[in-house]
Design a protein around this motif. Structure first.
Motif, short mmCIF file in Angstrom:
data_model
loop_
_atom_site.label_atom_id
_atom_site.label_comp_id
_atom_site.label_asym_id
_atom_site.label_seq_id
_atom_site.Cartn_x
_atom_site.Cartn_y
_atom_site.Cartn_z
N THR A 25 -29.07 7.17 47.77
CA THR A 25 -30.16 6.78 47.49
C THR A 25 -30.78 5.57 46.94
N GLN A 26 -29.65 4.87 47.50
CA GLN A 26 -29.77 3.46 47.02
C GLN A 26 -30.37 2.43 48.00
N CYS A 27 -30.08 3.12 49.88
CA CYS A 27 -30.70 2.23 50.96
C CYS A 27 -32.10 2.76 51.18
N GLY A 86 -30.54 -3.50 63.75
CA GLY A 86 -31.05 -2.94 62.49
C GLY A 86 -30.64 -1.34 61.99
N LEU A 87 -31.07 -0.34 63.04
CA LEU A 87 -30.52 0.70 62.52
C LEU A 87 -28.49 0.86 61.93
N ASP A 88 -28.45 0.45 63.27
CA ASP A 88 -27.27 0.35 63.23
C ASP A 88 -26.74 -0.34 61.83
N GLN A 89 -27.07 -0.92 61.09
CA GLN A 89 -26.76 -2.07 59.91
C GLN A 89 -27.74 -1.15 58.69
N VAL A 90 -28.48 -0.35 58.56
CA VAL A 90 -28.92 0.62 57.88
C VAL A 90 -27.93 1.76 57.59
N HIS A 91 -26.70 2.66 58.96
CA HIS A 91 -26.00 3.65 58.65
C HIS A 91 -25.75 3.37 57.93
N ALA A 92 -24.90 2.01 58.40
CA ALA A 92 -23.42 1.59 58.10
C ALA A 92 -24.33 0.86 56.20
N ALA A 93 -25.20 0.71 55.61
CA ALA A 93 -25.69 0.06 53.98
C ALA A 93 -25.43 1.48 53.77
#
Length: 91
Positions: free
Chosen positions: A86-88, A72-79
């Motif tokens: 600012t958008q995530c 999940g953290l990797d996905q947040v970083h990718a996003a």
């Protein structure tokens, strides 16, 4: 006098028999205690074995949770990289 010696010998024999019976009873009690201790150790080994299974399951679940959180953290970083910081937003 022979009669007295005979009576004395009989008393000594009875005393020896009583001593032997007491020793035999003590040996039986020791043996019984040893069996009880052995049973306790077997019960403890069984309990520890069951607990180890639970500990192993908990460890596996923790590893799964860690991997899921990392994913999940990797996905947040990718996003964040894709859409900018600012958008995530995490909730």
């Amino acid at each position: 006098q022979q009669h007295a010696q005979l009576l004395l010998q009989q008393q000594q024999d009875r005393l020896q028999e009583e001593i032997m019976r007491e020793r035999e009873e003590e040996i039986r009690n020791i043996n019984k205690g040893m069996h009880q201790v052995n049973e306790i150790y077997r019960d403890l080994a069984h309990i520890v074995g069951e607990q180890q299974d639970h500990v192993d399951q908990i460890e596996d679940k923790m590893e799964d949770a860690k991997n899921t959180a990392q994913s999940g953290l990797d996905q947040v970083h990718a996003a964040n990289e894709k859409y900018g910081n600012t958008q995530c937003v995490l909730m």
